[in-house]
Design a protein around this motif. Structure first.
Motif, PDB file in Angstrom:
ATOM      1  N   LYS A   1      -4.450  34.338 -37.366  1.00 42.51           N
ATOM      2  CA  LYS A   1      -5.363  35.216 -37.289  1.00 42.51           C
ATOM      3  C   LYS A   1      -6.830  34.718 -36.750  1.00 42.51           C
ATOM      4  CE  LYS A   1      -7.487  39.247 -39.503  1.00 42.51           C
ATOM      5  NZ  LYS A   1      -7.469  40.157 -40.899  1.00 42.51           N
TER       6      LYS A   1
ATOM      7  N   GLU B   1      -8.868  35.416 -33.604  1.00 44.77           N
ATOM      8  CA  GLU B   1     -10.171  36.045 -33.838  1.00 44.77           C
ATOM      9  C   GLU B   1     -11.430  35.586 -33.090  1.00 44.77           C
ATOM     10  OE1 GLU B   1     -10.096  38.599 -37.931  1.00 44.77           O
ATOM     11  OE2 GLU B   1     -10.676  36.530 -38.144  1.00 44.77           O
TER      12      GLU B   1
ATOM     13  N   ARG C   1      -7.174  40.681 -29.689  1.00 46.18           N
ATOM     14  CA  ARG C   1      -7.176  41.631 -30.846  1.00 46.18           C
ATOM     15  C   ARG C   1      -6.091  42.313 -31.034  1.00 46.18           C
ATOM     16  NH1 ARG C   1     -11.740  41.507 -34.092  1.00 46.18           N
ATOM     17  NH2 ARG C   1     -12.781  39.741 -33.284  1.00 46.18           N
ATOM     18  N   LYS C   2      -5.527  42.903 -29.969  1.00 47.33           N
ATOM     19  CA  LYS C   2      -4.284  43.868 -30.374  1.00 47.33           C
ATOM     20  C   LYS C   2      -3.185  43.089 -31.003  1.00 47.33           C
ATOM     21  CE  LYS C   2      -4.965  47.800 -28.857  1.00 47.33           C
ATOM     22  NZ  LYS C   2      -5.056  48.833 -30.040  1.00 47.33           N
TER      23      LYS C   2
ATOM     24  N   ILE D   1      -3.532  40.867 -33.335  1.00 46.08           N
ATOM     25  CA  ILE D   1      -3.945  40.713 -34.391  1.00 46.08           C
ATOM     26  C   ILE D   1      -3.558  42.287 -35.261  1.00 46.08           C
ATOM     27  CG2 ILE D   1      -5.923  40.638 -36.157  1.00 46.08           C
ATOM     28  CD1 ILE D   1      -7.146  38.953 -34.513  1.00 46.08           C
ATOM     29  N   GLN D   2      -4.110  43.384 -34.619  1.00 43.70           N
ATOM     30  CA  GLN D   2      -3.601  44.709 -35.124  1.00 43.70           C
ATOM     31  C   GLN D   2      -2.326  44.930 -35.235  1.00 43.70           C
ATOM     32  OE1 GLN D   2      -5.909  47.495 -32.901  1.00 43.70           O
ATOM     33  NE2 GLN D   2      -7.807  46.643 -33.305  1.00 43.70           N
ATOM     34  N   ILE D   3      -1.560  44.501 -34.194  1.00 42.28           N
ATOM     35  CA  ILE D   3      -0.035  44.974 -34.377  1.00 42.28           C
ATOM     36  C   ILE D   3       0.870  44.174 -34.931  1.00 42.28           C
ATOM     37  CG2 ILE D   3       1.915  45.472 -32.802  1.00 42.28           C
ATOM     38  CD1 ILE D   3      -0.101  46.460 -30.553  1.00 42.28           C
TER      39      ILE D   3
ATOM     40  N   ASP E   1      -1.834  41.789 -38.853  1.00 44.78           N
ATOM     41  CA  ASP E   1      -2.512  42.239 -39.811  1.00 44.78           C
ATOM     42  C   ASP E   1      -1.307  42.997 -40.763  1.00 44.78           C
ATOM     43  OD1 ASP E   1      -5.103  41.654 -39.947  1.00 44.78           O
ATOM     44  OD2 ASP E   1      -5.791  43.367 -39.034  1.00 44.78           O
TER      45      ASP E   1
ATOM     46  N   TYR F   1      -0.764  41.982 -44.700  1.00 46.36           N
ATOM     47  CA  TYR F   1      -0.661  43.253 -45.836  1.00 46.36           C
ATOM     48  C   TYR F   1       0.284  43.027 -46.616  1.00 46.36           C
ATOM     49  CZ  TYR F   1      -0.944  47.883 -47.735  1.00 46.36           C
ATOM     50  OH  TYR F   1      -1.058  48.824 -48.749  1.00 46.36           O
TER      51      TYR F   1
END
Lengths: 201, 167
Positions: A120, A124, A171-172, A174-176, A179, A183
């Motif tokens: 990540k 980033e 970024r995508k 990371i989000q998809i 992250d 979590y």
């Protein structure tokens, strides 16, 4: 119901149908796919390194022959950027170590969490270690010989477009992908380090 | 991989498959998912085998890998399954209410275990595989005493779950 019955029920489950020659083929395929994946990553890194290696003499030559001062500066900076990216790619490939599955569960999960956090962080920071080191010298280099003209604006637009696309894709990713996994891992690690589970009674 | 290691791998596949599959089936309920999980475990055993130095028993080593990979794979599956979870519960309960017999009891046991919290699930599957408290503690990074306390509590929960709807 007693303990023995519990063991009997547990051992009653049979899986004869699951292990077949077809499974053996699948496993072989998975192993070769894993090798292929690793080779793809190392080929991609190698390709980037080769491109960077080609850029170094090319921009060194440009730095000598180009007359505008800004283009010279841009070319020299591009050489440094290429060296920096080669260094970063090699350093990153050394830190990409998947945790050993032969660890206790809590260590293993934490190892995966660490691995994903590293990934990540890398994505980033793509702006600082990949995009900007190339973008700034490229702008200087182009501005040196086009000055402020419509061509400069068009090229600037294209450069920013590419830079934004690279940034957005990272970024995508990371989000998809990263992250949600981090979590879920966090939640499971929490369960395994719950005082009720961990403390000695 | 050298021929000796390959031979060891074949022996593992031949002799330990049921154990691995039993654990996988606690972490996934559909056959193809269990099979995928199983493949992933084997893949990791294959990758890790050259590094096995015999510091623990091969079975303990296998359980560690199996549990780690099943847990990791389960996290992946949970995402896909979230939207179907409410339906799953209804279907499972109907099956156990309407069908009788010992096989159903066995399925019920796996179902009850799958509903436990992750750490409890790990403890009880290893216990039911016949591992000693000391080995379970080693695999999960716990103390032996705590494993004992956990097991007796989980067993009570399991008996309660099994009796609740068993026919």
């Amino acid at each position: 119901m007693n303990d023995q019955e519990l063991f009997d029920l547990w051992n009653q489950k049979r899986f004869e149908s699951l292990w077949t020659d077809q499974n053996k083929d699948r496993l072989d395929r998975s192993i070769s796919e894993l090798d292929k994946f690793k080779k793809t990553i190392s080929r991609r890194n190698m390709r980037e390194i080769v491109v960077a290696l080609i850029l170094i003499p090319l921009f060194l030559y440009m730095a000598v022959v180009m007359e505008p001062l800004l283009s010279k500066i841009g070319a020299v900076l591009m050489v440094f950027a290429a060296i920096w990216i080669i260094y970063k790619l090699i350093a990153v490939s050394k830190t990409r170590i998947e945790p050993d599955a032969n660890m206790d569960v809590a260590e293993y999960l934490t190892g995966w969490q660490r691995y994903l956090l590293n990934e990540k962080k890398l994505l980033e920071q793509v702006l600082s270690w990949y995009i900007l080191p190339i973008l700034i010298p490229a702008i200087l280099f182009i501005y040196g010989f086009t000055a402020f003209s419509i061509w400069f604006l068009i090229e600037l637009l294209i450069l920013f477009g590419i830079a934004w696309l690279i940034f957005w894709i990272n970024r995508k990713a990371i989000q998809i992908y990263i992250d949600p996994k981090i979590y879920d891992l966090e939640k499971t690690i929490e369960l395994f380090s719950d005082p009720d589970f961990k403390d000695d009674d | 991989m050298n021929p000796e290691t390959e031979e060891l791998f074949s022996a593992i596949v031949k002799n330990q498959s049921d154990k691995i599959l039993r654990i996988c089936s606690v972490y996934a309920d559909e056959e193809h998912r269990i099979n995928d999980m199983y493949q992933e475990v084997l893949l990791n055993i294959w990758k890790s085998l050259p590094g096995f130095r015999g510091e623990s028993k091969i079975e303990t080593w296998l359980y560690r890998i199996t549990l780690n990979i099943c847990l990791k794979q389960k996290l992946k599956l949970e995402k896909e399954k979230k939207k179907f979870s409410s339906m799953d519960g209804i279907q499972m309960d109907r099956i156990y209410e309407n069908t009788a017999g010992r096989k159903v009891q066995s399925e019920r046991l796996y179902y009850c275990i799958s509903k436990l919290k992750e750490p409890d699930k790990a403890v009880i599957t290893l216990y039911l595989e016949g591992l000693k408290y000391k080995e379970i503690a080693f695999i999960l990074g716990l103390t032996k005493n705590h494993v004992g306390v956990k097991i007796s509590r989980i067993k009570t929960d399991l008996f309660h779950c099994l009796n609740r709807k068993s026919v």
